[in-house]
Design a protein around this motif. Sequence first.
Motif, PDB file in Angstrom:
ATOM      1  N   ALA A  14       0.964  -1.222   0.072  1.00  0.00           N
ATOM      2  CA  ALA A  14      -0.109  -0.193  -0.021  1.00  0.00           C
ATOM      3  C   ALA A  14       0.906   1.250   0.118  1.00  0.00           C
ATOM      4  CB  ALA A  14      -0.800   0.037   1.295  1.00  0.00           C
ATOM      5  N   PRO A  15       0.410   2.199  -0.407  1.00  0.00           N
ATOM      6  CA  PRO A  15       1.341   3.585  -0.527  1.00  0.00           C
ATOM      7  C   PRO A  15       1.561   4.088   0.915  1.00  0.00           C
ATOM      8  CG  PRO A  15      -0.609   3.851  -1.822  1.00  0.00           C
ATOM      9  CD  PRO A  15      -0.875   2.527  -1.171  1.00  0.00           C
ATOM     10  N   PRO A  16       2.598   4.489   0.947  1.00  0.00           N
ATOM     11  CA  PRO A  16       3.319   5.092   2.515  1.00  0.00           C
ATOM     12  C   PRO A  16       2.226   6.114   3.120  1.00  0.00           C
ATOM     13  CG  PRO A  16       4.989   5.382   0.751  1.00  0.00           C
ATOM     14  CD  PRO A  16       3.812   4.706   0.152  1.00  0.00           C
ATOM     15  N   ASP A  17       1.724   6.927   2.194  1.00  0.00           N
ATOM     16  CA  ASP A  17       0.507   7.778   2.679  1.00  0.00           C
ATOM     17  C   ASP A  17      -0.481   7.221   3.444  1.00  0.00           C
ATOM     18  OD1 ASP A  17       1.995   9.928   1.972  1.00  0.00           O
ATOM     19  OD2 ASP A  17       0.663  10.423   0.254  1.00  0.00           O
ATOM     20  N   GLN A  18      -1.083   6.124   2.804  1.00  0.00           N
ATOM     21  CA  GLN A  18      -2.077   5.420   3.562  1.00  0.00           C
ATOM     22  C   GLN A  18      -1.616   4.836   5.023  1.00  0.00           C
ATOM     23  OE1 GLN A  18      -4.132   2.994   0.777  1.00  0.00           O
ATOM     24  NE2 GLN A  18      -4.625   4.575  -0.644  1.00  0.00           N
ATOM     25  N   ILE A  19      -0.330   4.102   4.873  1.00  0.00           N
ATOM     26  CA  ILE A  19       0.122   3.378   5.812  1.00  0.00           C
ATOM     27  C   ILE A  19       0.118   4.612   7.036  1.00  0.00           C
ATOM     28  CG2 ILE A  19       2.024   2.216   6.901  1.00  0.00           C
ATOM     29  CD1 ILE A  19       0.723   0.640   4.713  1.00  0.00           C
ATOM     30  N   LYS A  20       0.664   5.717   6.663  1.00  0.00           N
ATOM     31  CA  LYS A  20       0.664   6.769   7.760  1.00  0.00           C
ATOM     32  C   LYS A  20      -0.558   7.064   8.358  1.00  0.00           C
ATOM     33  CE  LYS A  20       4.969   9.278   6.417  1.00  0.00           C
ATOM     34  NZ  LYS A  20       5.218  10.528   5.741  1.00  0.00           N
ATOM     35  N   MET A  21      -1.645   7.170   7.524  1.00  0.00           N
ATOM     36  CA  MET A  21      -3.045   7.528   7.880  1.00  0.00           C
ATOM     37  C   MET A  21      -3.659   6.422   8.914  1.00  0.00           C
ATOM     38  SD  MET A  21      -5.922   9.263   7.837  1.00  0.00           S
ATOM     39  CE  MET A  21      -5.936  10.111   6.105  1.00  0.00           C
ATOM     40  N   ILE A  22      -3.342   5.294   8.644  1.00  0.00           N
ATOM     41  CA  ILE A  22      -3.721   4.048   9.556  1.00  0.00           C
ATOM     42  C   ILE A  22      -3.110   4.237  10.951  1.00  0.00           C
ATOM     43  CG2 ILE A  22      -3.769   1.668   9.939  1.00  0.00           C
ATOM     44  CD1 ILE A  22      -5.951   2.749   7.818  1.00  0.00           C
ATOM     45  N   ALA A  23      -1.556   4.530  10.887  1.00  0.00           N
ATOM     46  CA  ALA A  23      -0.944   4.652  11.917  1.00  0.00           C
ATOM     47  C   ALA A  23      -1.244   5.751  12.824  1.00  0.00           C
ATOM     48  CB  ALA A  23       0.772   4.985  11.687  1.00  0.00           C
ATOM     49  N   ALA A  24      -1.637   6.936  12.198  1.00  0.00           N
ATOM     50  CA  ALA A  24      -2.324   8.012  13.056  1.00  0.00           C
ATOM     51  C   ALA A  24      -3.467   7.633  13.626  1.00  0.00           C
ATOM     52  CB  ALA A  24      -2.513   9.263  12.175  1.00  0.00           C
ATOM     53  N   LEU A  25      -4.547   6.679  12.881  1.00  0.00           N
ATOM     54  CA  LEU A  25      -5.855   6.541  13.532  1.00  0.00           C
ATOM     55  C   LEU A  25      -5.387   5.429  14.856  1.00  0.00           C
ATOM     56  CD1 LEU A  25      -7.734   5.830  10.233  1.00  0.00           C
ATOM     57  CD2 LEU A  25      -8.067   7.550  12.065  1.00  0.00           C
ATOM     58  N   VAL A  26      -4.586   4.480  14.708  1.00  0.00           N
ATOM     59  CA  VAL A  26      -4.051   3.707  15.749  1.00  0.00           C
ATOM     60  C   VAL A  26      -3.485   4.317  16.871  1.00  0.00           C
ATOM     61  CG1 VAL A  26      -2.602   1.782  16.306  1.00  0.00           C
ATOM     62  CG2 VAL A  26      -3.636   1.820  14.258  1.00  0.00           C
ATOM     63  N   LEU A  27      -2.614   5.523  16.593  1.00  0.00           N
ATOM     64  CA  LEU A  27      -1.903   6.334  17.780  1.00  0.00           C
ATOM     65  C   LEU A  27      -3.148   7.118  18.363  1.00  0.00           C
ATOM     66  CD1 LEU A  27       0.505   7.307  18.892  1.00  0.00           C
ATOM     67  CD2 LEU A  27       0.941   8.811  17.058  1.00  0.00           C
ATOM     68  N   ALA A  28      -4.054   7.361  17.820  1.00  0.00           N
ATOM     69  CA  ALA A  28      -5.323   8.308  18.346  1.00  0.00           C
ATOM     70  C   ALA A  28      -5.916   7.583  19.590  1.00  0.00           C
ATOM     71  CB  ALA A  28      -6.200   8.595  17.446  1.00  0.00           C
ATOM     72  N   PHE A  29      -5.846   6.107  19.487  1.00  0.00           N
ATOM     73  CA  PHE A  29      -6.225   5.249  20.588  1.00  0.00           C
ATOM     74  C   PHE A  29      -5.905   5.301  21.849  1.00  0.00           C
ATOM     75  CE2 PHE A  29      -9.766   2.379  20.694  1.00  0.00           C
ATOM     76  CZ  PHE A  29      -9.529   1.559  21.891  1.00  0.00           C
ATOM     77  N   PRO A  30      -4.351   5.363  22.006  1.00  0.00           N
ATOM     78  CA  PRO A  30      -3.850   5.374  23.271  1.00  0.00           C
ATOM     79  C   PRO A  30      -3.897   6.826  23.645  1.00  0.00           C
ATOM     80  CG  PRO A  30      -2.083   5.101  21.771  1.00  0.00           C
ATOM     81  CD  PRO A  30      -3.305   4.665  21.090  1.00  0.00           C
ATOM     82  N   LEU A  31      -3.633   7.845  22.715  1.00  0.00           N
ATOM     83  CA  LEU A  31      -3.777   9.291  23.063  1.00  0.00           C
ATOM     84  C   LEU A  31      -5.250   9.629  23.662  1.00  0.00           C
ATOM     85  CD1 LEU A  31      -1.756  10.784  20.369  1.00  0.00           C
ATOM     86  CD2 LEU A  31      -0.935  10.455  22.482  1.00  0.00           C
ATOM     87  N   ALA A  32      -6.183   9.093  23.157  1.00  0.00           N
ATOM     88  CA  ALA A  32      -7.419   9.237  23.819  1.00  0.00           C
ATOM     89  C   ALA A  32      -7.636   8.800  25.301  1.00  0.00           C
ATOM     90  CB  ALA A  32      -8.534   8.734  22.755  1.00  0.00           C
TER      91      ALA A  32
END
Length: 591
Positions: free
Chosen positions: A18-36
Motif C-alpha cells: 500500500a502507498p506510504p501515505d495510507q500506511i501513515k494515515m492508519i498509523a495516525a488512527l491507531v495512535l489516536a487510540f492510546p492518546l484518547a
Amino acid sequence: MRMLWDPLFERLSDVAGAPPDQIKMIAALVLAFPLAAIFVRLPANRPNLAHIFSLIVTTFFLWPFLGLGWGYLELIFSCVVTYVLVATLKGSNMPWVVFFFVMGHLTITHVRRAIWAVPVTEIEISGSHMVLVMKLSTFAWNVHDGRRKTEELDNMQLATRLSSLPNPLAFFGYCFYFPTVLVGPSFDYASYDALIKHTLYTTPPPNAKSKISGRTPVGRRRVALLHFAIGIFFLAIFSLLGARGSFERVLTPTWYTWGKAQQFGFIQFCAFVARTKYYAVWSMSEGACIQSGLGFNGYDPKTGRTLWNRVRNINILAIETSESFKVLLDSWNCRTNVWLRECVYKRLAKKGQKPGSFQSMATFVTSAFWHGVAPGYYLAFITCGLYSYLGRMFRNMVRPYFLPASSPGAANSLPRWPYPNLAKRAYDLVGWACVQTGVAYAVVPFFVLELKPSVLTWARVYFYGHVSIFAAVAFFKFGGSRWLRKGLAPKAPRVKPLSPADAPSVSVQPPSPLAETYERFGEDESAATSGVATPSNFVSEADEADDANIEWVAHDLQNKDQKDFSKMSDEILSGFDTPRRPGTPTQRKTQ
C-alpha cells in the motif's frame, strides 16, 4: 521535507503493498487510540489543558507526520475567518455567510486537487477540510440559535444552541479535536464542551446496571476496543482484497474472458471491498472517540446499560442487511446526514412551513459539492436519488400487499403478531437482493470518478441499474400505480387490537443526544447537564478493570441504532413522494 520515520513507512509500504501515505494515515488512527486514553484523564477543572493537548496532537498528525503543513494552515485560516464572522455578524444571515465561505473554500481545495490530478491513493488535506466544513457551519448555526427565542427552536436546536461565544482556544480545540480531525465524524460544540467539562456523564437512572466510574461510565473501554477491533478486521480485508477487488479491472481485457454471471458477481465483490475501507477508518475513529469519552449517549431505558453511539457514523450490520435504500442511506455516513439535515434541509424552509422539493434538491446539490467536483460523484448521487425515489414508490404501493392486517383505527400501525409473515419475509429477501445489487451498480462512479471510465464501466455491465430503474418507473407511471391502488383496501380490517405484551418493541434513537438525556429520565436541561454522580454511584477504576463482564460489547453489537436523526433521506425525498390514494390516512411516524 523528509522526516526520520519516512524510511520505516516506506519499508512497511513494500511489505503491505500500500502507498506510504495510507500506511501513515492508519498509523495516525491507531495512535489516536492510546492518546484518547490520556485525554479522558485530563482534569475537568483545567479545560485549557484539554484544548492544548488536542491541538498539539492534531498539529503533529497533520504537519510533520503526514506532511500536510500547508493544508493545515488553510484549515486554520478557515477557522479564523469563521470565528471572526460569527463574532462580528449579528444578523440572521450570519450562518449563511459562514456556510458559503467554508463551502467555497472547500470547493477551491477540491478544484485544486482535480487540476493537479492528485491520485485517490494520495493522502491530502481535502478529507480533513470536509470534516472541518461540517463543524464550522454547525458551530455558526449553534451560535445563531443561541441568539433566537427558545420557543422558535426545535429539540435538536435547543440541545445544541450556544448562548455565548466560546473563547478562541476552546473553539480551536473543538475544530481540531484529534480523534476526528482525519476522517471525522463531525459533532456539535455543545457535546465537545460537555466532554471537556465532564458534564457529559449524567447521573445514572435507578435501573442502570452500569454506574459511573471515577471518570466515565463503565463500559467505555470495552466498546472502544470493540470498534477498534472491527476497524482492524475490515482493514485486513481491504489490505488482502483491495487490489483484487478494484473497479478498474472491469476496463481491462480480462473482463471479456469472464462469463456473464462472473462479471455480475465481480461488481458486487468490488462494491463490498470498497466499503471495507470506510468500515475500517470510521470504526477506528469512532473507537478513539469512545475511548476519549465523547461517544457516551446516556443509558438504555430497557437494559440500563450505557450507550456509546453519540457520534456513530456507520452501522455496518444495517448496511449489509438493509432491505431498502432508505435504511442503507440512513446507516451510511450518519453524521453527514445530520449535518445536511440541520444546516441545509431544515434551514432553507420558511418559518412555519415544512421543507419541500426545493430544499430536497438543494440538499442533494450541497452533498455533491461537499464530496468534490469529479463527475463521478454527481453520477453516483443522481443514481442513488433515483433508487431512493423508486424505493418510496415500492414502499407506498407494493409493500402493503405483503403486510398482515394492522390494528383497527390505525391503518399504518404495527401488524398483528406473529410478524413478519412468510410473504413479508420473501419481500424482504427480494428487497435485500435488489438493494445490494443496486448499490453496487450506483457507486461505480463514486470510486472511478472520471466521466468516461464511469460510463464505460456501466456499459460493460449493460447499464443494468438504469434499465431496472426506468423499467420500474415506467410501470408505475403508465398504469401500475392506479392498478396497485385499487387493490389496497381504503379501510383497515377490523381485527383484535394488540395488547402491550403482544406488540413488538421499537427502538428509536433520538435526534439529539443531549435532548435524549433530558426526555428519557424526565430531567430538565440544567439538571441533566449539571448533575454529577453521587458517591454511591461511583466505582473505582480497579473495579472496572476487574469486571470481566463483556455484555457492553454484546449490547453495542445488538443495538439496531434506528436513529431518528438519520431519517434525513426519507424526509428529503418527501417532495418527490408518490401521491396517496384519496382518503388514505397519512403514515403515522414513531417519535
